[in-house]
Design a protein around this motif. Structure first.
Motif, PDB file in Angstrom:
ATOM      1  N   ILE A   1      35.267 -36.826  22.966  1.00  0.00           N
ATOM      2  CA  ILE A   1      34.201 -37.786  23.277  1.00  0.00           C
ATOM      3  C   ILE A   1      32.902 -37.047  23.598  1.00  0.00           C
ATOM      4  O   ILE A   1      31.836 -37.412  23.093  1.00  0.00           O
ATOM      5  N   ILE A   2      32.990 -36.004  24.417  1.00  0.00           N
ATOM      6  CA  ILE A   2      31.786 -35.251  24.780  1.00  0.00           C
ATOM      7  C   ILE A   2      31.181 -34.576  23.553  1.00  0.00           C
ATOM      8  O   ILE A   2      29.966 -34.621  23.343  1.00  0.00           O
ATOM      9  N   THR A   3      32.018 -33.961  22.735  1.00  0.00           N
ATOM     10  CA  THR A   3      31.529 -33.298  21.525  1.00  0.00           C
ATOM     11  C   THR A   3      30.887 -34.298  20.567  1.00  0.00           C
ATOM     12  O   THR A   3      29.817 -34.040  20.016  1.00  0.00           O
ATOM     13  N   THR A   4      31.522 -35.435  20.388  1.00  0.00           N
ATOM     14  CA  THR A   4      30.971 -36.467  19.503  1.00  0.00           C
ATOM     15  C   THR A   4      29.651 -36.997  20.040  1.00  0.00           C
ATOM     16  O   THR A   4      28.681 -37.163  19.279  1.00  0.00           O
ATOM     17  N   LEU A   5      29.573 -37.218  21.346  1.00  0.00           N
ATOM     18  CA  LEU A   5      28.333 -37.704  21.957  1.00  0.00           C
ATOM     19  C   LEU A   5      27.212 -36.671  21.793  1.00  0.00           C
ATOM     20  O   LEU A   5      26.081 -37.033  21.440  1.00  0.00           O
ATOM     21  N   LEU A   6      27.526 -35.405  22.040  1.00  0.00           N
ATOM     22  CA  LEU A   6      26.514 -34.363  21.876  1.00  0.00           C
ATOM     23  C   LEU A   6      26.045 -34.256  20.422  1.00  0.00           C
ATOM     24  O   LEU A   6      24.855 -34.097  20.158  1.00  0.00           O
ATOM     25  N   ARG A   7      26.980 -34.364  19.483  1.00  0.00           N
ATOM     26  CA  ARG A   7      26.590 -34.301  18.063  1.00  0.00           C
ATOM     27  C   ARG A   7      25.722 -35.498  17.674  1.00  0.00           C
ATOM     28  O   ARG A   7      24.794 -35.352  16.885  1.00  0.00           O
ATOM     29  N   LEU A   8      26.017 -36.658  18.221  1.00  0.00           N
ATOM     30  CA  LEU A   8      25.178 -37.833  17.947  1.00  0.00           C
ATOM     31  C   LEU A   8      23.772 -37.651  18.520  1.00  0.00           C
ATOM     32  O   LEU A   8      22.774 -37.999  17.867  1.00  0.00           O
ATOM     33  N   LEU A   9      23.691 -37.111  19.721  1.00  0.00           N
ATOM     34  CA  LEU A   9      22.378 -36.863  20.321  1.00  0.00           C
ATOM     35  C   LEU A   9      21.579 -35.828  19.526  1.00  0.00           C
ATOM     36  O   LEU A   9      20.373 -35.995  19.311  1.00  0.00           O
TER      37      LEU A   9
ATOM     38  N   PHE B   1      25.709 -34.614  11.040  1.00  0.00           N
ATOM     39  CA  PHE B   1      26.324 -35.825  10.503  1.00  0.00           C
ATOM     40  C   PHE B   1      27.683 -35.512   9.877  1.00  0.00           C
ATOM     41  O   PHE B   1      28.664 -36.224  10.104  1.00  0.00           O
ATOM     42  N   ILE B   2      27.749 -34.440   9.097  1.00  0.00           N
ATOM     43  CA  ILE B   2      29.013 -34.054   8.460  1.00  0.00           C
ATOM     44  C   ILE B   2      30.038 -33.631   9.509  1.00  0.00           C
ATOM     45  O   ILE B   2      31.218 -33.983   9.420  1.00  0.00           O
ATOM     46  N   ALA B   3      29.594 -32.877  10.519  1.00  0.00           N
ATOM     47  CA  ALA B   3      30.515 -32.380  11.543  1.00  0.00           C
ATOM     48  C   ALA B   3      31.092 -33.512  12.391  1.00  0.00           C
ATOM     49  O   ALA B   3      32.144 -33.334  13.005  1.00  0.00           O
ATOM     50  N   LEU B   4      30.437 -34.655  12.425  1.00  0.00           N
ATOM     51  CA  LEU B   4      30.979 -35.800  13.172  1.00  0.00           C
ATOM     52  C   LEU B   4      32.314 -36.261  12.613  1.00  0.00           C
ATOM     53  O   LEU B   4      33.154 -36.776  13.353  1.00  0.00           O
ATOM     54  N   PHE B   5      32.518 -36.073  11.319  1.00  0.00           N
ATOM     55  CA  PHE B   5      33.707 -36.611  10.661  1.00  0.00           C
ATOM     56  C   PHE B   5      34.836 -35.587  10.511  1.00  0.00           C
ATOM     57  O   PHE B   5      35.877 -35.909   9.959  1.00  0.00           O
ATOM     58  N   LEU B   6      34.629 -34.374  10.995  1.00  0.00           N
ATOM     59  CA  LEU B   6      35.683 -33.366  10.916  1.00  0.00           C
ATOM     60  C   LEU B   6      36.641 -33.526  12.085  1.00  0.00           C
ATOM     61  O   LEU B   6      36.234 -33.749  13.217  1.00  0.00           O
ATOM     62  N   SER B   7      37.898 -33.375  11.808  1.00  0.00           N
ATOM     63  CA  SER B   7      38.922 -33.500  12.834  1.00  0.00           C
ATOM     64  C   SER B   7      38.999 -32.220  13.655  1.00  0.00           C
ATOM     65  O   SER B   7      38.780 -31.129  13.152  1.00  0.00           O
ATOM     66  N   PHE B   8      39.330 -32.360  14.925  1.00  0.00           N
ATOM     67  CA  PHE B   8      39.448 -31.205  15.809  1.00  0.00           C
ATOM     68  C   PHE B   8      40.676 -30.357  15.498  1.00  0.00           C
ATOM     69  O   PHE B   8      40.739 -29.205  15.859  1.00  0.00           O
ATOM     70  N   SER B   9      41.655 -30.948  14.836  1.00  0.00           N
ATOM     71  CA  SER B   9      42.906 -30.233  14.604  1.00  0.00           C
ATOM     72  C   SER B   9      42.927 -29.460  13.281  1.00  0.00           C
ATOM     73  O   SER B   9      43.884 -28.758  12.998  1.00  0.00           O
ATOM     74  N   THR B  10      41.881 -29.564  12.475  1.00  0.00           N
ATOM     75  CA  THR B  10      41.862 -28.858  11.191  1.00  0.00           C
ATOM     76  C   THR B  10      41.491 -27.394  11.390  1.00  0.00           C
ATOM     77  O   THR B  10      40.835 -27.035  12.365  1.00  0.00           O
TER      78      THR B  10
ATOM     79  N   ALA C   1      17.309 -28.413  19.898  1.00  0.00           N
ATOM     80  CA  ALA C   1      17.734 -27.028  20.120  1.00  0.00           C
ATOM     81  C   ALA C   1      18.480 -26.891  21.442  1.00  0.00           C
ATOM     82  O   ALA C   1      19.515 -26.219  21.513  1.00  0.00           O
ATOM     83  N   VAL C   2      17.989 -27.534  22.484  1.00  0.00           N
ATOM     84  CA  VAL C   2      18.664 -27.473  23.787  1.00  0.00           C
ATOM     85  C   VAL C   2      20.022 -28.169  23.720  1.00  0.00           C
ATOM     86  O   VAL C   2      21.019 -27.660  24.243  1.00  0.00           O
ATOM     87  N   LEU C   3      20.073 -29.310  23.050  1.00  0.00           N
ATOM     88  CA  LEU C   3      21.351 -30.017  22.909  1.00  0.00           C
ATOM     89  C   LEU C   3      22.345 -29.199  22.091  1.00  0.00           C
ATOM     90  O   LEU C   3      23.550 -29.193  22.388  1.00  0.00           O
ATOM     91  N   TYR C   4      21.869 -28.498  21.071  1.00  0.00           N
ATOM     92  CA  TYR C   4      22.764 -27.641  20.300  1.00  0.00           C
ATOM     93  C   TYR C   4      23.268 -26.482  21.143  1.00  0.00           C
ATOM     94  O   TYR C   4      24.422 -26.054  21.011  1.00  0.00           O
ATOM     95  N   LEU C   5      22.431 -25.964  22.025  1.00  0.00           N
ATOM     96  CA  LEU C   5      22.874 -24.906  22.922  1.00  0.00           C
ATOM     97  C   LEU C   5      23.968 -25.424  23.862  1.00  0.00           C
ATOM     98  O   LEU C   5      24.978 -24.749  24.079  1.00  0.00           O
ATOM     99  N   VAL C   6      23.786 -26.620  24.393  1.00  0.00           N
ATOM    100  CA  VAL C   6      24.810 -27.232  25.250  1.00  0.00           C
ATOM    101  C   VAL C   6      26.086 -27.465  24.449  1.00  0.00           C
ATOM    102  O   VAL C   6      27.199 -27.189  24.930  1.00  0.00           O
ATOM    103  N   LEU C   7      25.951 -27.962  23.232  1.00  0.00           N
ATOM    104  CA  LEU C   7      27.112 -28.174  22.364  1.00  0.00           C
ATOM    105  C   LEU C   7      27.819 -26.851  22.083  1.00  0.00           C
ATOM    106  O   LEU C   7      29.055 -26.774  22.091  1.00  0.00           O
TER     107      LEU C   7
END
Length: 159
Positions: free
Chosen positions: A7-15, A66-75, A140-146
């Motif tokens: 959830i946190i990773t998805t939220l950060l990627r959306l932001l 956008f592409i990374a939002l749809f990748l599964s964590f288990s791949t 850039a700051v959000l990507y650093l947090v991600l």
């Protein structure tokens, strides 16, 4: 715990997606014209290569997010995503640095080089560029947090 990480990773990627996309759109739409001493000139982002680099970099970061939002964590691709997150963080940081340098010259000029400030003549353009730079800096700051969160997730893989 794994669900919270997703959830946190998805939220950060959306932001990041929203910030980078808005930086791209605002920079690409920045345009103004002025007339000085009966000479007309247009100010647009394509006049400065640093602004073009900034817009392209934010567009790439938007597409990647956008592409990374749809990748599964288990791949097995998730480790590649981590490396691409590092690359995107560096790319966004370099583009914001270059664009900020040019924006500073546009706002204040450079008396040693004989460059005059242009923001007094084209304030709408400078306002658009400032908005794009704020959104790009946020991305850039959000990507650093991600990235920091991804490092934590990779080093501490407990579900």
């Amino acid at each position: 715990m794994a669900k919270i990480k997703r959830i946190i990773t998805t939220l950060l990627r959306l932001l990041v997606l929203c910030a980078a996309l808005s930086a791209t759109i605002v920079m690409v739409t920045s345009r103004d014209s002025a007339e000085v001493l009966n000479l007309s000139f247009d100010a647009k982002y394509t006049n400065a290569r640093a602004f073009v680099y900034f817009a392209i970099t934010n567009a790439i970061a938007s597409g990647y997010s956008f592409i990374a939002l749809f990748l599964s964590f288990s791949t097995p691709l998730w480790h590649l995503v981590f490396l691409l997150d590092v690359f995107m963080t560096l790319l966004l940081t370099s583009s914001i640095s270059a664009a900020l340098a040019i924006a500073d010259v546009g706002k204040k000029g450079n008396s040693h080089a004989g460059w005059l400030p242009v923001c007094g003549q084209v304030p709408e353009f400078c306002d658009h560029v400032t908005g794009a730079l704020i959104a790009g800096f946020s991305a850039a700051v959000l990507y650093l947090v991600l990235l920091l969160f991804s490092i934590h997730a990779v080093l501490n893989p407990k579900p």
